[in-house]
Design a protein around this motif. Sequence first.
Motif, PDB file in Angstrom:
ATOM      1  N   THR A 102      -9.231  -4.649   7.682  1.00  0.00           N
ATOM      2  CA  THR A 102      -9.984  -4.190   6.513  1.00  0.00           C
ATOM      3  C   THR A 102      -9.031  -3.759   5.401  1.00  0.00           C
ATOM      4  O   THR A 102      -9.218  -4.118   4.229  1.00  0.00           O
ATOM      5  CB  THR A 102     -10.899  -3.011   6.902  1.00  0.00           C
ATOM      6  OG1 THR A 102     -11.788  -3.438   7.924  1.00  0.00           O
ATOM      7  CG2 THR A 102     -11.691  -2.528   5.697  1.00  0.00           C
ATOM      8  N   THR A 103      -8.006  -2.995   5.758  1.00  0.00           N
ATOM      9  CA  THR A 103      -7.032  -2.537   4.764  1.00  0.00           C
ATOM     10  C   THR A 103      -6.331  -3.715   4.102  1.00  0.00           C
ATOM     11  O   THR A 103      -6.058  -3.696   2.893  1.00  0.00           O
ATOM     12  CB  THR A 103      -5.985  -1.625   5.427  1.00  0.00           C
ATOM     13  OG1 THR A 103      -6.650  -0.550   6.087  1.00  0.00           O
ATOM     14  CG2 THR A 103      -5.031  -1.048   4.389  1.00  0.00           C
ATOM     15  N   ALA A 104      -6.042  -4.755   4.866  1.00  0.00           N
ATOM     16  CA  ALA A 104      -5.302  -5.905   4.349  1.00  0.00           C
ATOM     17  C   ALA A 104      -6.039  -6.606   3.208  1.00  0.00           C
ATOM     18  O   ALA A 104      -5.410  -7.145   2.295  1.00  0.00           O
ATOM     19  CB  ALA A 104      -5.019  -6.892   5.475  1.00  0.00           C
TER      20      ALA A 104
ATOM     21  N   ASN B  75      -7.874  -0.201  11.676  1.00  0.00           N
ATOM     22  CA  ASN B  75      -8.590  -0.864  10.577  1.00  0.00           C
ATOM     23  C   ASN B  75      -7.654  -1.722   9.730  1.00  0.00           C
ATOM     24  O   ASN B  75      -7.859  -1.875   8.524  1.00  0.00           O
ATOM     25  CB  ASN B  75      -9.266   0.183   9.687  1.00  0.00           C
ATOM     26  CG  ASN B  75      -8.264   1.155   9.083  1.00  0.00           C
ATOM     27  OD1 ASN B  75      -7.112   1.217   9.518  1.00  0.00           O
ATOM     28  ND2 ASN B  75      -8.684   1.899   8.073  1.00  0.00           N
ATOM     29  N   TRP B  76      -6.617  -2.303  10.356  1.00  0.00           N
ATOM     30  CA  TRP B  76      -5.615  -3.011   9.569  1.00  0.00           C
ATOM     31  C   TRP B  76      -6.185  -4.246   8.872  1.00  0.00           C
ATOM     32  O   TRP B  76      -5.785  -4.567   7.741  1.00  0.00           O
ATOM     33  CB  TRP B  76      -4.408  -3.384  10.437  1.00  0.00           C
ATOM     34  CG  TRP B  76      -4.665  -4.376  11.530  1.00  0.00           C
ATOM     35  CD1 TRP B  76      -4.980  -4.105  12.826  1.00  0.00           C
ATOM     36  CD2 TRP B  76      -4.618  -5.797  11.413  1.00  0.00           C
ATOM     37  NE1 TRP B  76      -5.136  -5.276  13.533  1.00  0.00           N
ATOM     38  CE2 TRP B  76      -4.914  -6.330  12.690  1.00  0.00           C
ATOM     39  CE3 TRP B  76      -4.348  -6.679  10.372  1.00  0.00           C
ATOM     40  CZ2 TRP B  76      -4.956  -7.705  12.936  1.00  0.00           C
ATOM     41  CZ3 TRP B  76      -4.391  -8.045  10.614  1.00  0.00           C
ATOM     42  CH2 TRP B  76      -4.689  -8.544  11.881  1.00  0.00           C
TER      43      TRP B  76
ATOM     44  N   PHE C 257      -1.024  -8.484   9.002  1.00  0.00           N
ATOM     45  CA  PHE C 257      -1.424  -7.646   7.868  1.00  0.00           C
ATOM     46  C   PHE C 257      -0.826  -8.187   6.572  1.00  0.00           C
ATOM     47  O   PHE C 257      -1.531  -8.372   5.569  1.00  0.00           O
ATOM     48  CB  PHE C 257      -0.978  -6.200   8.095  1.00  0.00           C
ATOM     49  CG  PHE C 257      -1.182  -5.308   6.897  1.00  0.00           C
ATOM     50  CD1 PHE C 257      -2.393  -4.673   6.689  1.00  0.00           C
ATOM     51  CD2 PHE C 257      -0.167  -5.108   5.964  1.00  0.00           C
ATOM     52  CE1 PHE C 257      -2.604  -3.854   5.577  1.00  0.00           C
ATOM     53  CE2 PHE C 257      -0.358  -4.301   4.851  1.00  0.00           C
ATOM     54  CZ  PHE C 257      -1.581  -3.673   4.659  1.00  0.00           C
TER      55      PHE C 257
ATOM     56  N   PHE D 109      -6.291  -1.793  -3.562  1.00  0.00           N
ATOM     57  CA  PHE D 109      -5.537  -0.553  -3.394  1.00  0.00           C
ATOM     58  C   PHE D 109      -5.912   0.396  -4.536  1.00  0.00           C
ATOM     59  O   PHE D 109      -5.295   0.396  -5.602  1.00  0.00           O
ATOM     60  CB  PHE D 109      -4.033  -0.868  -3.399  1.00  0.00           C
ATOM     61  CG  PHE D 109      -3.158   0.313  -3.098  1.00  0.00           C
ATOM     62  CD1 PHE D 109      -3.360   1.096  -1.970  1.00  0.00           C
ATOM     63  CD2 PHE D 109      -2.116   0.646  -3.958  1.00  0.00           C
ATOM     64  CE1 PHE D 109      -2.545   2.190  -1.699  1.00  0.00           C
ATOM     65  CE2 PHE D 109      -1.294   1.730  -3.693  1.00  0.00           C
ATOM     66  CZ  PHE D 109      -1.512   2.502  -2.573  1.00  0.00           C
TER      67      PHE D 109
ATOM     68  N   THR E 184       0.833  -1.221   0.000  1.00  0.00           N
ATOM     69  CA  THR E 184       0.000   0.000   0.000  1.00  0.00           C
ATOM     70  C   THR E 184       0.863   1.265   0.000  1.00  0.00           C
ATOM     71  O   THR E 184       0.736   2.127   0.870  1.00  0.00           O
ATOM     72  CB  THR E 184      -0.996   0.023   1.190  1.00  0.00           C
ATOM     73  OG1 THR E 184      -0.291  -0.017   2.435  1.00  0.00           O
ATOM     74  CG2 THR E 184      -1.958  -1.151   1.112  1.00  0.00           C
TER      75      THR E 184
ATOM     76  N   ARG F  77      -2.792  -9.958   3.534  1.00  0.00           N
ATOM     77  CA  ARG F  77      -2.753  -9.283   2.227  1.00  0.00           C
ATOM     78  C   ARG F  77      -2.237 -10.224   1.146  1.00  0.00           C
ATOM     79  O   ARG F  77      -2.733 -10.222   0.019  1.00  0.00           O
ATOM     80  CB  ARG F  77      -1.891  -8.020   2.315  1.00  0.00           C
ATOM     81  CG  ARG F  77      -2.048  -7.121   1.079  1.00  0.00           C
ATOM     82  CD  ARG F  77      -2.016  -5.662   1.436  1.00  0.00           C
ATOM     83  NE  ARG F  77      -2.293  -4.815   0.280  1.00  0.00           N
ATOM     84  CZ  ARG F  77      -3.505  -4.501  -0.154  1.00  0.00           C
ATOM     85  NH1 ARG F  77      -4.571  -4.965   0.469  1.00  0.00           N
ATOM     86  NH2 ARG F  77      -3.681  -3.720  -1.202  1.00  0.00           N
TER      87      ARG F  77
ATOM     88  N   THR G  13      -8.471  -5.093   1.296  1.00  0.00           N
ATOM     89  CA  THR G  13      -9.124  -4.092   0.441  1.00  0.00           C
ATOM     90  C   THR G  13      -8.273  -3.818  -0.797  1.00  0.00           C
ATOM     91  O   THR G  13      -7.051  -3.708  -0.704  1.00  0.00           O
ATOM     92  CB  THR G  13      -9.322  -2.777   1.222  1.00  0.00           C
ATOM     93  OG1 THR G  13     -10.152  -3.028   2.352  1.00  0.00           O
ATOM     94  CG2 THR G  13      -9.961  -1.709   0.339  1.00  0.00           C
TER      95      THR G  13
ATOM     96  N   TYR H  28       0.038   2.586   5.286  1.00  0.00           N
ATOM     97  CA  TYR H  28      -0.591   3.765   5.880  1.00  0.00           C
ATOM     98  C   TYR H  28      -1.591   3.412   6.978  1.00  0.00           C
ATOM     99  O   TYR H  28      -1.963   4.267   7.781  1.00  0.00           O
ATOM    100  CB  TYR H  28      -1.267   4.633   4.812  1.00  0.00           C
ATOM    101  CG  TYR H  28      -2.294   3.925   3.966  1.00  0.00           C
ATOM    102  CD1 TYR H  28      -3.601   3.756   4.413  1.00  0.00           C
ATOM    103  CD2 TYR H  28      -1.969   3.430   2.701  1.00  0.00           C
ATOM    104  CE1 TYR H  28      -4.545   3.112   3.649  1.00  0.00           C
ATOM    105  CE2 TYR H  28      -2.907   2.771   1.922  1.00  0.00           C
ATOM    106  CZ  TYR H  28      -4.191   2.614   2.400  1.00  0.00           C
ATOM    107  OH  TYR H  28      -5.134   1.957   1.639  1.00  0.00           O
ATOM    108  N   PHE H  29      -2.007   2.149   7.053  1.00  0.00           N
ATOM    109  CA  PHE H  29      -2.942   1.755   8.106  1.00  0.00           C
ATOM    110  C   PHE H  29      -2.366   2.023   9.496  1.00  0.00           C
ATOM    111  O   PHE H  29      -3.115   2.236  10.463  1.00  0.00           O
ATOM    112  CB  PHE H  29      -3.312   0.266   7.992  1.00  0.00           C
ATOM    113  CG  PHE H  29      -2.255  -0.671   8.533  1.00  0.00           C
ATOM    114  CD1 PHE H  29      -2.232  -1.017   9.881  1.00  0.00           C
ATOM    115  CD2 PHE H  29      -1.275  -1.194   7.705  1.00  0.00           C
ATOM    116  CE1 PHE H  29      -1.257  -1.872  10.392  1.00  0.00           C
ATOM    117  CE2 PHE H  29      -0.299  -2.046   8.197  1.00  0.00           C
ATOM    118  CZ  PHE H  29      -0.290  -2.383   9.549  1.00  0.00           C
TER     119      PHE H  29
END
Length: 262
Positions: free
Chosen positions: A171-173, A168-169, A239, A177, A133, A243, A175, A161-162
């Motif tokens: 969710t970011t993992a 929210n790591w 994470f 980009f 990310t 990911r 999601t 950036y999480f």
Amino acid sequence: MNLNLRTVNVTRYITPLREGGSLPALAEADDDFKYVLKFRGAGHGVKALIAEFLGGQIAKYLGLPIPELVFANLDEAFGRTEADEEIQDLLKFSQGLNLGLHYLSGAITYDAAANECDALLASKIVWLDAFITNVDRTFKNTNLLIWKKDIWLIDHGASFYFHHSWTNWKTTAITPFTLIKDHVLLPKATLLEEAHKEFTSKLNDTILEEIVNQIPDDWLHWEDQNITPDEIKKVYFQFLSLRLANAETFLNQAQNARKTLI
């Protein structure tokens, strides 16, 4: 592959590199090499160093061209004679362990309009940046150098950036980009599927955990979080593991973003 970093002691502050928002500097160390020094006392503090470290180590493991990373010690007496008060304060708050990248003397900034980039290399860099990310490899700021006719990756401090919110790591993992649409090499990344197959076969939880565990504990005492260094490392590892397991998600996002360019 040896992923252990050397540790050097900074002996001379040469000049600030003011094109960087965090005021990195060119410095010399006790091994007589020059380094671009990233400071723990700069804007995003140790989190930027962690992002730089993780992004650089993953890039190195994947065989991408990146200057050598080193841990760089800054003595408490260092910088007391610096005339610039802003720089003096930066050095004061950066005592201890920082991060350096080997200085590529004579390198020039990559220009997408003037410089070529092999399609597979472009695809690998796009994949890497989607994985970690990295929001900062755009036409405006490529964070790529041309040195001895080759492309080199620099500056991964805006990745992961999480960790600036730390809530929210998960969710970011998983999601896509979406900012990959702004990547400087996306138009040249015609072999994303090939890069994806190679990198997902190389990366695994064992190597990701090994890289994460190399983060110095000295960088993991956060005043804004009531968690231990081991707990922080566990989140970074989870994470990356999550990911990687969902890599098709960001691969598809990058492929779809490419279609809008054609």
